[in-house]
Design a protein around this motif. Structure first.
Motif, PDB file in Angstrom:
ATOM      1  N   ILE A  20       2.673  57.488   3.258  1.00  0.00           N
ATOM      2  CA  ILE A  20       3.299  58.092   4.441  1.00  0.00           C
ATOM      3  C   ILE A  20       4.685  57.509   4.681  1.00  0.00           C
ATOM      4  N   GLY A  21       4.777  56.190   4.730  1.00  0.00           N
ATOM      5  CA  GLY A  21       6.058  55.554   5.020  1.00  0.00           C
ATOM      6  C   GLY A  21       5.864  54.076   5.311  1.00  0.00           C
ATOM      7  N   ALA A  22       6.835  53.504   6.011  1.00  0.00           N
ATOM      8  CA  ALA A  22       6.809  52.074   6.300  1.00  0.00           C
ATOM      9  C   ALA A  22       7.323  51.811   7.707  1.00  0.00           C
ATOM     10  N   SER A  23       6.902  50.691   8.255  1.00  0.00           N
ATOM     11  CA  SER A  23       7.372  50.266   9.576  1.00  0.00           C
ATOM     12  C   SER A  23       7.477  48.746   9.610  1.00  0.00           C
ATOM     13  N   LYS A  24       8.136  48.252  10.646  1.00  0.00           N
ATOM     14  CA  LYS A  24       8.281  46.818  10.927  1.00  0.00           C
ATOM     15  C   LYS A  24       9.169  46.087   9.919  1.00  0.00           C
ATOM     16  N   PHE A  25       9.987  46.802   9.155  1.00  0.00           N
ATOM     17  CA  PHE A  25      10.965  46.160   8.291  1.00  0.00           C
ATOM     18  C   PHE A  25      12.260  45.974   9.083  1.00  0.00           C
ATOM     19  N   ASN A  26      13.015  44.925   8.773  1.00  0.00           N
ATOM     20  CA  ASN A  26      14.221  44.615   9.529  1.00  0.00           C
ATOM     21  C   ASN A  26      15.347  45.617   9.304  1.00  0.00           C
ATOM     22  N   GLN A  54      11.479  58.474  -2.603  1.00  0.00           N
ATOM     23  CA  GLN A  54      12.907  58.620  -2.350  1.00  0.00           C
ATOM     24  C   GLN A  54      13.344  57.595  -1.306  1.00  0.00           C
ATOM     25  N   VAL A  55      14.639  57.459  -1.100  1.00  0.00           N
ATOM     26  CA  VAL A  55      15.180  56.556  -0.087  1.00  0.00           C
ATOM     27  C   VAL A  55      15.215  57.297   1.242  1.00  0.00           C
ATOM     28  N   ASP A  56      14.760  56.641   2.296  1.00  0.00           N
ATOM     29  CA  ASP A  56      14.858  57.217   3.636  1.00  0.00           C
ATOM     30  C   ASP A  56      15.650  56.264   4.511  1.00  0.00           C
ATOM     31  N   ASP A  57      16.593  56.807   5.247  1.00  0.00           N
ATOM     32  CA  ASP A  57      17.424  56.032   6.163  1.00  0.00           C
ATOM     33  C   ASP A  57      17.282  56.644   7.552  1.00  0.00           C
ATOM     34  N   PRO A  58      16.234  56.252   8.300  1.00  0.00           N
ATOM     35  CA  PRO A  58      15.986  56.885   9.598  1.00  0.00           C
ATOM     36  C   PRO A  58      17.124  56.634  10.584  1.00  0.00           C
ATOM     37  N   VAL A  59      17.414  57.655  11.387  1.00  0.00           N
ATOM     38  CA  VAL A  59      18.506  57.569  12.345  1.00  0.00           C
ATOM     39  C   VAL A  59      18.000  57.219  13.735  1.00  0.00           C
ATOM     40  N   TYR A  60      16.864  57.820  14.150  1.00  0.00           N
ATOM     41  CA  TYR A  60      16.435  57.714  15.535  1.00  0.00           C
ATOM     42  C   TYR A  60      15.371  56.668  15.819  1.00  0.00           C
ATOM     43  N   ASN A  61      14.628  56.235  14.808  1.00  0.00           N
ATOM     44  CA  ASN A  61      13.601  55.224  15.059  1.00  0.00           C
ATOM     45  C   ASN A  61      13.507  54.284  13.862  1.00  0.00           C
ATOM     46  N   ILE A 104      10.893  53.819  11.907  1.00  0.00           N
ATOM     47  CA  ILE A 104       9.855  54.186  10.953  1.00  0.00           C
ATOM     48  C   ILE A 104      10.481  54.957   9.799  1.00  0.00           C
ATOM     49  N   THR A 105      10.206  54.497   8.588  1.00  0.00           N
ATOM     50  CA  THR A 105      10.681  55.162   7.383  1.00  0.00           C
ATOM     51  C   THR A 105       9.603  56.116   6.913  1.00  0.00           C
ATOM     52  N   TYR A 106       9.968  57.371   6.646  1.00  0.00           N
ATOM     53  CA  TYR A 106       9.004  58.367   6.168  1.00  0.00           C
ATOM     54  C   TYR A 106       9.311  58.720   4.720  1.00  0.00           C
ATOM     55  N   MET A 137       6.597  40.540   5.681  1.00  0.00           N
ATOM     56  CA  MET A 137       7.606  41.583   5.878  1.00  0.00           C
ATOM     57  C   MET A 137       6.949  42.720   6.667  1.00  0.00           C
ATOM     58  N   GLY A 138       7.212  43.965   6.323  1.00  0.00           N
ATOM     59  CA  GLY A 138       6.696  45.105   7.071  1.00  0.00           C
ATOM     60  C   GLY A 138       5.370  45.617   6.569  1.00  0.00           C
ATOM     61  N   VAL A 139       5.042  46.838   6.978  1.00  0.00           N
ATOM     62  CA  VAL A 139       3.774  47.473   6.652  1.00  0.00           C
ATOM     63  C   VAL A 139       4.049  48.825   6.000  1.00  0.00           C
ATOM     64  N   VAL A 140       3.332  49.121   4.911  1.00  0.00           N
ATOM     65  CA  VAL A 140       3.391  50.423   4.254  1.00  0.00           C
ATOM     66  C   VAL A 140       2.136  51.188   4.664  1.00  0.00           C
ATOM     67  N   HIS A 141       2.326  52.423   5.146  1.00  0.00           N
ATOM     68  CA  HIS A 141       1.221  53.250   5.636  1.00  0.00           C
ATOM     69  C   HIS A 141       0.834  54.261   4.557  1.00  0.00           C
ATOM     70  N   ILE A 142      -0.457  54.302   4.244  1.00  0.00           N
ATOM     71  CA  ILE A 142      -0.977  55.128   3.162  1.00  0.00           C
ATOM     72  C   ILE A 142      -2.175  55.915   3.678  1.00  0.00           C
ATOM     73  N   GLU A 143      -2.264  57.168   3.278  1.00  0.00           N
ATOM     74  CA  GLU A 143      -3.417  57.993   3.613  1.00  0.00           C
ATOM     75  C   GLU A 143      -4.001  58.531   2.312  1.00  0.00           C
ATOM     76  N   VAL A 144      -5.287  58.268   2.073  1.00  0.00           N
ATOM     77  CA  VAL A 144      -5.928  58.741   0.851  1.00  0.00           C
ATOM     78  C   VAL A 144      -7.256  59.419   1.171  1.00  0.00           C
ATOM     79  N   GLY A 145      -7.541  60.436   0.377  1.00  0.00           N
ATOM     80  CA  GLY A 145      -8.841  61.070   0.396  1.00  0.00           C
ATOM     81  C   GLY A 145      -9.568  60.675  -0.874  1.00  0.00           C
ATOM     82  N   ILE A 146     -10.802  60.220  -0.744  1.00  0.00           N
ATOM     83  CA  ILE A 146     -11.578  59.738  -1.882  1.00  0.00           C
ATOM     84  C   ILE A 146     -12.728  60.708  -2.151  1.00  0.00           C
TER      85      ILE A 146
END
Length: 175
Positions: A11-17, A45-52, A54-56, A154-163
């Motif tokens: 999904i993305g990442a959060s809590k990185f500086n 890909q590289v994401d550079d969020p503008v408003y928050n 959280i990297t998606y 460091m930060g957290v990477v968010h992952i969603e998986v169906g098994i």
């Protein structure tokens, strides 16, 4: 043979500086596991969020394994990188998590860390970029020598998986 289908996304990442993040990922399975279909490694890909903060990435994962045993259950490992304003990529964190053993949809938060060096290394990293990296990337998911490392969270990477599990009971494999 018993089979597991792993379908989902990073999904993305959060809590990185910093922003401008991308992720290299891979799935490592033991010797008794065979890749039937899909890619077991990739890069977002590289994401550079503008408003928050959280990297998606929404990067797809679609892998199919077969096995005769549960030893060496698959693990997902990630390496998060940051592009600075000069276009240099800098390691921002390593992390790994086990693929869930139960069927269904799972949301995983993969905490990351990076090695830290002496004060001189940290000073150099602050002004010049770069920083300590692992010489042997297998240390990310194997605990053999990882306890010797000095690290910082460091930060957290968010992952969603169906098994989807198939034929585990038929072949006498109990999870």
């Amino acid at each position: 043979m018993a089979e597991i289908h792993i379908i989902g996304q990073i999904i993305g990442a959060s809590k990185f500086n910093n922003k401008s993040l991308f992720c290299k990922w891979g799935i490592h399975a033991g010797g008794g596991w065979k890749l039937v279909a899909g890619l077991k490694e990739g890069q977002t890909q590289v994401d550079d969020p503008v408003y928050n903060d959280i990297t998606y990435w929404s990067h797809p994962i679609d892998v199919h394994f077969s096995t005769k045993c549960v030893q060496g259950w698959p693990k997902l490992h990630v390496q998060v990188y940051h592009y600075d304003k000069y276009g240099r990529s800098e390691l921002y964190g390593y992390g790994f998590c086990y693929i869930p053993t139960t069927p269904g949809t799972h949301v995983i938060e993969c905490c990351t860390w990076r090695p830290i060096g002496r004060w001189r290394d940290e000073f150099f990293q602050y002004f010049m970029g770069g920083g300590p990296q692992l010489k042997i990337p297998d240390l990310i998911y194997s605990g053999s020598d990882r306890y010797r490392l000095q690290t910082i969270a460091m930060g957290v990477v968010h992952i969603e998986v169906g098994i989807i599990l198939r034929n585990f009971k038929k072949y006498g494999i109990e999870i």
